[in-house]
Design an enzyme around this catalytic site. Structure first.
Site, short mmCIF file in Angstrom:
data_model
loop_
_atom_site.label_atom_id
_atom_site.label_comp_id
_atom_site.label_asym_id
_atom_site.label_seq_id
_atom_site.Cartn_x
_atom_site.Cartn_y
_atom_site.Cartn_z
CE LYS A 202 -2.43 11.27 0.74
NZ LYS A 202 -1.71 10.78 1.92
CE LYS B 271 -11.51 12.03 -0.39
NZ LYS B 271 -10.15 12.64 -0.42
#
Length: 304
Positions: A174, A243
């Site tokens: 991911k 992030k």
């Protein structure tokens, strides 16, 4: 055959759509509120049960989904006296659908295993619209037995399920996937700025790139902001994107991989967040780069 009871922690932009499809598939669903009660009340109105705490939810469920901002939030939900690890039944499964740090995921999986609880990672691929439609992608990391247990539930909300290997592999893939999409966003934004500075319009840019081999689904949702000022097409914040790129930097360092291009993308996101634009969505990178080039907002036929 009795269906497992599904728990869901984190009913945000993505989680609400996922929960809708879990209910549509006939699974009993238990949810817990955080800040926004509207999605919880909507789901309860459709047949879900509301738990008053994570501990109550964990003790009532067989398969518990987590869909929160990142690893600190996942760790908070799993740990502590009121968390999942202390309250879930042995034999239950935790499925982390967040985009998390794989190092944290491995550590949490060990903690849960000590209590007889399995863990899988299944980060989501797609947009809130895909979540509502049940057409997300799922990148799953789990042992074979755990995957067999959770696949029927994931099938309720995902069109494309990829079992990549043991726990943690979903989160690794991911992060790599998000690097490619965010790198594409930075590339498109800089290319559009050069086009405009050289006298071309965004409309001309789109006419060429949007009909070329470089056209894809990401391009369509990304460009909806620039071309139509549609801020609902690609609702992924700069803060979350930044992030994810910090997590990927750690993964690259830990793997001994060179990542000069990813550093550039991460620093671009850092610049936007530092400038107070963290709540903006990824397609708005185009405006940020345009402004840095002395251009006004990205719209078709726009001039300096």
């Amino acid at each position: 055959m009795t269906k497992p009871v599904i728990g869901f922690v984190g009913i945000g932009l993505m989680g609400h759509g996922v929960c809708l499809n879990i209910l549509k598939a006939g699974f009993p669903l238990v949810v817990v509120a955080h800040r926004n009660r509207a999605p919880v009340e909507d789901l309860v109105g459709r047949g879900a049960t509301e738990a008053l705490s994570v501990a109550e939810l964990a003790s009532a469920c067989d398969i518990i989904h987590i869909c929160v901002t990142g690893s600190p939030q996942v760790e908070a939900v799993i740990g502590g006296d009121d968390g999942i690890a202390a309250n879930a039944r042995a034999g239950s499964v935790v499925v982390d659908c967040s985009t998390s740090d794989p190092v944290s995921t491995a550590r949490l999986a060990e903690t849960l295993a000590e209590r007889g609880i399995s863990m899988a990672d299944a980060p989501l691929g797609g947009t809130p619209a895909n979540a509502a439609a049940g057409t997300l992608g799922a990148l799953v990391g789990a042992d074979d037995d755990t995957f067999a247990r959770i696949e029927p539930v994931i099938s309720a909300w995902s069109r494309n399920i990829m079992h990549l290997g043991p726990v943690g592999t979903g989160h690794k893939m991911k992060l790599i996937n998000n690097f490619m999409s965010l790198g594409n966003a930075a590339l498109l934004s800089e290319a559009m700025a050069i086009a405009r500075k050289s006298g071309l319009t965004v409309e001309q840019f789109d006419r060429v790139i949007g009909t070329s081999r470089m056209h894809n689904g990401f391009y369509d949702t990304f460009m909806k902001w620039t071309l139509e000022r549609d801020d609902t097409a690609h609702r992924f914040t700069i803060t979350n994107a930044h992030k994810d790129m910090r997590y990927l930097s750690c993964l690259a360092i830990g793997s001994g991989a060179l990542n000069p291009l990813q550093d550039i993308v991460r620093n671009q996101l850092s610049a936007m967040e530092s400038a107070g634009s963290g709540a903006q969505f990824v397609p708005m990178i185009a405006d940020f780069i345009a402004s840095a080039n002395g251009l006004n907002s990205e719209v078709p036929n726009d001039k300096k």
